[in-house]
Design an enzyme around this catalytic site. Structure first.
Site, PDB file in Angstrom:
ATOM      1  N   PRO A 107       0.829  -1.211   0.000  1.00  0.00           N
ATOM      2  CA  PRO A 107       0.000   0.000   0.000  1.00  0.00           C
ATOM      3  C   PRO A 107       0.862   1.258   0.000  1.00  0.00           C
ATOM      4  CG  PRO A 107       0.041  -0.977   2.177  1.00  0.00           C
ATOM      5  CD  PRO A 107       0.794  -1.910   1.290  1.00  0.00           C
ATOM      6  N   GLU A 128      -4.506   6.036   0.216  1.00  0.00           N
ATOM      7  CA  GLU A 128      -4.930   7.413  -0.057  1.00  0.00           C
ATOM      8  C   GLU A 128      -4.241   8.444   0.832  1.00  0.00           C
ATOM      9  OE1 GLU A 128      -9.071  10.048  -0.389  1.00  0.00           O
ATOM     10  OE2 GLU A 128      -9.148   7.914   0.082  1.00  0.00           O
ATOM     11  N   LYS A 178     -11.779   8.570  -5.383  1.00  0.00           N
ATOM     12  CA  LYS A 178     -13.208   8.354  -5.537  1.00  0.00           C
ATOM     13  C   LYS A 178     -13.408   7.671  -6.876  1.00  0.00           C
ATOM     14  CE  LYS A 178     -16.071   8.410  -2.798  1.00  0.00           C
ATOM     15  NZ  LYS A 178     -15.415   7.794  -1.681  1.00  0.00           N
TER      16      LYS A 178
END
Length: 415
Positions: free
Chosen positions: A200, A219, A235
């Site tokens: 990640p 994010e 998004k």
């Protein structure tokens, strides 16, 4: 403030270092380490070897100019979504927890490990090299399958959200559910395994007597370096099957629903930053970029600005927290609707985790893809953005796609 950065003669990987430091701390009754992994302050990994992370408000500290690329130390911690929940609900972990580290280990992009400190903090280089070379027994964990809420509950919440959008109350809101289960063993080992298998971009590990936060977030919420600030809201989501392009990346970029989600939230972030940035400095240098994340493709955009001279990190957070990508637009109405539609508080999930360094600045992730561990209980929040075009069943399936890699990790299944 005096800042030092000294290279170590070691080839230890960050994950291995975390294991060694966690074992060392536990065996000596010291506070556990904290770790950031992926891309933090331009480095692939930052570890505070031992840090007391305690419940408390976001720290207020003066900023100093340090050498480029050097972190030195700072406040490791998190802000939970609970701080903004208008219903007053709370999770099992403290609403906010922070801890000061006067020295850190920082890995460069080339793999060199540096021992960095503020005002002479930390051990001698030789002592840290010896510690990192010491053995540590392998640690593990066990966990039962996560219990999911009734799919109908999530679908009903999505339907109610769509009705509110159709009634003109708001443009978009994030609707989430919570998976829960049992956990025993080492949260640090879970984090190290997830960093290795999921890679990640904004992973973070924090622990204390209150529990643990094990985040595999992709994010960036906020990065403030000097007076420059940026946010990269995510998004738009479609499942990703395997490392190669399965066609869904291009499909995602063409999806009117997902593009609309991203554009609305990007505009919200522009407005949030505009409250604290110099007039004319807020820009969108990247819009609707398709990027891979564990199990899914995402759309992200980047918003940048230059803070006004008097704006502090606390002021920046007051203008932007909680992140727009996990609330909705308009944000205040979205917060109220979320409180009425979701069956329980979110806890740390959809809050922010990271580091405030007096010399390097502030970086926080959005606390998604994040396990919260308290005692023998573990929780995982999942959710997605709802627009007028949302299909309730598709939104539930999106939750499952996001959770799947983390459920496999928790079960010890090879990714």
């Amino acid at each position: 403030m005096r800042v030092t950065s000294r290279p170590l003669r070691t080839d230890v990987t960050p994950s291995r270092a975390l294991s060694v430091l966690a074992h060392h701390a536990a065996s000596r009754g010291l506070p556990p380490p904290a770790m950031l992994s992926g891309n933090w302050f331009g480095s692939p990994a930052v570890i505070a070897p031992s840090v007391t992370v305690s419940p408390g408000d976001f720290p207020s500290a003066p900023a100093f100019d340090g050498p480029p690329g050097v972190i030195g130390g700072g406040w490791f911690g998190y802000l939970s979504y609970d701080l903004a929940d208008p219903s007053g609900r709370t999770g099992s972990l403290p609403a906010s927890a922070w801890g000061w580290a006067d020295h850190v280990l920082r890995w460069s992009a080339s793999g060199t490990c540096f021992l960095e400190s503020l005002d002479g903090g930390g051990p001698p280089v030789s002592a840290m090299e010896s510690l990192l070379a010491s053995p540590a027994p392998p640690e593990s964990w066990t966990a039962g399958p996560l219990r999911r809420p009734l799919p109908s509950d999530h679908r009903d919440a999505v339907k109610a959200c769509v009705h509110a959008i159709e009634a003109g109350e708001l443009f978009q809101a994030n609707v989430c559910s919570r998976f829960t289960g049992t956990f025993a063993g080492s949260p640090a080992a879970l984090f190290a395994a997830g960093v290795s298998s999921l890679a990640p971009r904004r992973a973070a590990f924090l622990a204390g007597s209150w529990g643990s936060v094990v985040s595999f977030s992709p994010e960036l919420f906020l990065a403030r370096h000097g007076r420059s600030v940026r946010s990269t809201p995510i998004k738009g989501t479609l499942p990703r099957r395997g490392p190669s392009d399965d066609g869904n990346a291009a499909l995602l970029r063409r999806s009117a629903k997902d593009v609309a989600e991203n554009v609305m939230i990007t505009d919200l972030v522009r407005n949030d930053l505009g409250r604290v940035c110099e007039v004319g400095t807020v820009a969108v240098p990247s819009l609707l970029r398709v990027r891979p994340a564990p199990g899914v493709w995402h759309l992200d955009s980047t918003v940048t600005g230059v803070l006004r001279p008097a704006v502090s990190d606390a002021d920046l957070l007051a203008a932007t927290f909680p992140p727009g990508s996990v609330t909705g637009a308009p944000k205040i109405r979205a917060l109220d609707l979320i409180a009425s539609l979701e069956g329980c508080g979110r806890g740390v999930y959809t809050g922010a985790i990271g580091l405030a360094s007096p010399v390097a600045g502030l970086e926080l992730n959005v606390a998604i893809r994040t396990f919260e561990i308290s005692g023998d209980a573990i929780a995982l929040g999942v959710g997605g953005g709802i627009t007028a075009d949302s299909d309730p069943e598709a939104e539930w399936q999106e939750c499952l796609h996001k959770a799947a890699p983390l459920e496999r990790l928790l079960a010890g299944v090879e990714q």
